[in-house]
Design an enzyme around this catalytic site. Structure first.
Site, PDB file in Angstrom:
ATOM      1  N   LYS A 166      37.395  34.510  40.907  1.00 54.06           N
ATOM      2  CA  LYS A 166      38.503  35.393  40.517  1.00 54.06           C
ATOM      3  C   LYS A 166      39.788  34.594  40.526  1.00 54.06           C
ATOM      4  O   LYS A 166      39.922  33.631  41.286  1.00 54.06           O
ATOM      5  CB  LYS A 166      38.640  36.554  41.510  1.00 54.06           C
ATOM      6  CG  LYS A 166      39.382  37.750  40.951  1.00 54.06           C
ATOM      7  CD  LYS A 166      38.459  38.578  40.104  1.00 54.06           C
ATOM      8  CE  LYS A 166      39.037  39.888  39.695  1.00 54.06           C
ATOM      9  NZ  LYS A 166      37.984  40.826  39.280  1.00 54.06           N
TER      10      LYS A 166
ATOM     11  N   GLY B 245      44.195  56.112  37.008  1.00 50.62           N
ATOM     12  CA  GLY B 245      44.421  54.836  36.307  1.00 50.62           C
ATOM     13  C   GLY B 245      44.021  54.985  34.859  1.00 50.62           C
ATOM     14  O   GLY B 245      42.932  55.468  34.568  1.00 50.62           O
TER      15      GLY B 245
ATOM     16  N   GLY C 224      44.263  52.402  32.342  1.00 49.91           N
ATOM     17  CA  GLY C 224      44.266  51.101  31.658  1.00 49.91           C
ATOM     18  C   GLY C 224      43.003  50.989  30.835  1.00 49.91           C
ATOM     19  O   GLY C 224      42.445  52.002  30.397  1.00 49.91           O
ATOM     20  N   ASN C 225      42.497  49.774  30.666  1.00 47.06           N
ATOM     21  CA  ASN C 225      41.305  49.557  29.839  1.00 47.06           C
ATOM     22  C   ASN C 225      40.135  50.430  30.314  1.00 47.06           C
ATOM     23  O   ASN C 225      39.551  51.180  29.532  1.00 47.06           O
ATOM     24  CB  ASN C 225      40.935  48.064  29.848  1.00 47.06           C
ATOM     25  CG  ASN C 225      39.615  47.817  29.139  1.00 47.06           C
ATOM     26  OD1 ASN C 225      38.551  48.202  29.619  1.00 47.06           O
ATOM     27  ND2 ASN C 225      39.679  47.198  27.969  1.00 47.06           N
ATOM     28  N   ALA C 226      39.800  50.346  31.590  1.00 47.10           N
ATOM     29  CA  ALA C 226      38.626  51.066  32.094  1.00 47.10           C
ATOM     30  C   ALA C 226      38.837  52.581  32.024  1.00 47.10           C
ATOM     31  O   ALA C 226      37.973  53.307  31.523  1.00 47.10           O
ATOM     32  CB  ALA C 226      38.319  50.636  33.524  1.00 47.10           C
ATOM     33  N   GLY C 227      39.968  53.051  32.491  1.00 48.37           N
ATOM     34  CA  GLY C 227      40.233  54.490  32.534  1.00 48.37           C
ATOM     35  C   GLY C 227      40.240  55.128  31.150  1.00 48.37           C
ATOM     36  O   GLY C 227      39.653  56.192  30.944  1.00 48.37           O
TER      37      GLY C 227
HETATM   38  N1  GLU Z   1      37.552  41.552  35.785  1.00 47.54           N
HETATM   39  C1  GLU Z   1      36.295  42.193  35.536  1.00 47.54           C
HETATM   40  C2  GLU Z   1      35.617  42.552  36.844  1.00 47.54           C
HETATM   41  O1  GLU Z   1      36.251  42.696  37.862  1.00 47.54           O
HETATM   42  C3  GLU Z   1      35.407  41.420  34.576  1.00 47.54           C
HETATM   43  C4  GLU Z   1      35.035  40.043  34.981  1.00 47.54           C
HETATM   44  C5  GLU Z   1      34.347  39.243  33.889  1.00 47.54           C
HETATM   45  O2  GLU Z   1      34.118  39.785  32.812  1.00 47.54           O
HETATM   46  O3  GLU Z   1      34.052  38.087  34.152  1.00 47.54           O
HETATM   47  O4  GLU Z   1      34.438  42.760  36.902  1.00 47.54           O
END
Ligand code: GLU
Length: 406
Positions: free
Chosen positions: A102, A213, A215-218
Site C-alpha cells: 500500500k 461514503g 466515492g468510487n465504491a459507494g
Molecule cells: N485500493 C484497493 C483496495 O484497497 C485496490 C487495490 C488494487 O487494486 O491493487 O483493495
C-alpha cells in the site's frame, strides 16, 4: 488504538484459534519494507512544496506485493502499514497470487489544481520507482486517486526506468492498458458476495441499504443495488447524508455527483449526519469511506442486520465483538471489497500477456472468485463458531503461511 494496532488485534484472534506461536505471529505480521519518501513539487504560484509519502510492502510470499495509493490529508505510516497488511490477507482470501502492499501521500487532492495533482502523482511515483515494478510491487487506485492518476504514474515509472511497463500499475484508463470492469470492481465484488450469501443471511429481495461514503465504491454499489431491486434508503459524503425510508433515486444522486455537487443537494429526503447514517434502521449498512467508523461508542446503536465493509478497516476490533454478540453479521473488508484487487489482477495478467478480455469474461471470473471466497470464509466461520472477519483471516493465514516468506 492506532489502525495498525487494530490490524494486529484482529490477527491475534485468528492466530489464537489456529494455535500459532507468538514468533510465527510476529513473523507474518511484520512488513518487508517501509519506504518513506519526500519529494518536491513545483506549485502553481511558483513555490516548491515538499510532500511526504510512503510505500509499504508487507508480504511477498504468494507473489509480488499489490495495493493502492491513497492521497489523503490523514495518511501516515501507521495507517499505510495497516492497509498493506490487510492487502496481504485480501489477496489470499480471493486466492490471487499477490502479497500486500500500500502507498500513500499526505495531501488533500481536492486542494490541488490539475497540474499540481499531476506533478504530485508523478513526483511520488518517481520517488518509489526503485522499489516497485510489474514483478515486484504493483500499485493501484485507492481513496483520493483515479484512473487518470494511474496513467500519470505509469508515465513517471516509464520515464524513470525506460521502456513501457503497463503491468507496473493497475486501475489505468482503458486506452492506457486498463481493464474493462475495473471501475466498478470493488462495488461489484461486494454486491456478488451479498447476493451469494443472501439466503444464508435471510436477506429478502427489496432489502434496505444505507451507504456511508459516495466515492468510487459507494456510487457503484448504490447503482448495482438499485438496479437489482434493493432499496437504497440513505447515502452520505463529506457534506453529510440523506435518508428516505421509501428509497432514494440513485440515478438522480449519481447525476448530482457527476456535476460535482454535494449529496446534500438532493431534495426529497431527510438530512442526517454521517454518524446518524450508521445507526439507521436498515437491513444492510455499507461503510464505504474510511477506517474506524464503527467503534465501541456506536456499535451498540447499529441497527443493520448486515454490515458490508466496502471501506478498509471501518469497524474496530471492539466494535466487532459488540456486533457479533448481538447477532449483526459483518462481511469483512478483506472479503467484501476484494473485487477491486481481483480485477486489478485480471488487468495485470492482460498486461503481462498483451491481451484484452471482454467485460463479460471479467464479470464471470470475478463472480466465480467472489463466490469461492465467500463460501470458504462462511464455512470457516461455521466450523470455528467465530465471526466472519476472524474466519476470513484464518482462510488467508493458512494460505500465506503455506507459502512462507520469499
Ligand atoms: N485500493 C484497493 C483496495 O484497497 C485496490 C487495490 C488494487 O487494486 O491493487 O483493495
Amino acid at each position: 488504538m492506532t489502525t495498525y494496532g487494530n490490524a494486529r488485534i484482529q490477527m491475534e484472534k485468528a492466530t489464537k484459534l489456529m494455535g500459532l506461536s507468538e514468533e510465527a505471529f510476529d513473523e507474518v505480521l511484520k512488513p518487508e519494507n517501509v519506504e518513506r519518501v519526500s519529494f518536491k513539487v513545483n506549485m502553481d504560484n511558483g513555490s516548491d512544496q515538499t510532500f511526504e509519502g510512503v510505500r509499504v510492502q508487507h508480504h511477498s510470499g504468494r507473489g509480488p506485493t499489490k495495493g493502492g495509493i491513497r492521497f489523503h490529508p490523514q495518511v501516515d505510516v501507521d495507517e499505510v502499514m495497516a492497509l498493506a497488511t490487510w492487502m496481504t490477507w485480501k489477496c489470499a482470501v480471493v486466492n490471487i497470487p499477490f502479497g500486500g502492499g500500500k502507498g500513500g501521500v499526505t495531501v488533500n487532492p481536492k486542494l490541488l489544481s490539475k497540474g499540481e495533482l499531476e506533478r504530485v502523482s508523478k513526483g511520488f511515483m518517481t520517488a518509489i520507482a526503485p522499489v516497485v515494478g510489474p514483478d515486484r510491487d504493483i500499485p493501484a487506485p485507492d481513496v483520493g486517486t483515479t484512473a487518470e492518476i494511474m496513467a500519470w504514474m505509469l508515465d513517471a515509472y516509464n520515464a524513470a526506468v525506460g521502456g513501457n511497463h503497463p503491468g507496473v500499475i493497475t486501475g489505468k484508463p482503458i486506452e492506457r492498458g486498463g481493464s474493462y470492469g475495473r471501475d466498478d470492481a470493488t462495488a461489484r465484488g461486494g454486491f456478488y458476495v451479498l447476493n451469494y450469501l443472501a439466503k444464508s443471511l435471510n436477506l429478502l429481495p427489496g432489502a434496505s441499504i444505507a451507504i456511508q461514503g459516495f466515492g468510487n465504491a459507494g456510487q457503484h454499489f448504490a447503482e448495482l443495488c438499485a438496479n437489482a431491486g434493493y432499496k437504497v434508503v440513505a447515502v452520505s459524503d463529506t457534506s453529510g447524508g440523506i435518508y428516505n425510508p421509501k428509497g432514494l433515486d440513485v440515478e438522480k444522486l449519481l447525476k448530482i455527483k457527476q456535476e460535482t455537487r454535494m449529496i446534500v443537494d438532493y431534495e426529497d429526503a431527510q438530512k442526517v449526519t454521517n454518524e446518524e447514517l450508521l445507526e439507521l434502521e436498515v437491513d444492510v449498512l455499507a461503510p464505504a469511506a474510511l477506517e474506524n467508523q464503527i467503534t465501541r461508542d456506536n456499535a451498540d446503536k447499529v441497527k443493520a442486520k448486515i454490515v458490508l465493509e466496502l471501506a478498509n478497516g471501518p469497524t474496530t476490533p471492539e466494535a466487532d465483538e459488540i456486533l457479533f454478540k448481538k447477532g449483526t453479521v459483518v462481511l469483512p473488508d478483506i472479503l467484501a471489497n476484494a473485487g477491486g484487487v481481483t480485477v486489478s489482477y485480471f488487468e495485470w495478467v492482460q498486461n503481462q500477456r498483451n491481451e484484452r478480455w471482454p467485460l463479460e469474461r471479467i464479470h464471470e471470473q470475478l463472480e466465480e472468485k467472489m463466490h469461492k471466497a465467500a463460501q470458504a470464509v462462511y464455512d470457516m466461520g461455521v466450523k470455528h463458531k467465530t465471526h466472519l472477519r476472524t474466519a476470513a483471516l484464518m482462510v488467508a493465514l493458512e494460505r500465506v503461511l503455506a507459502a512462507g516468506r520469499k
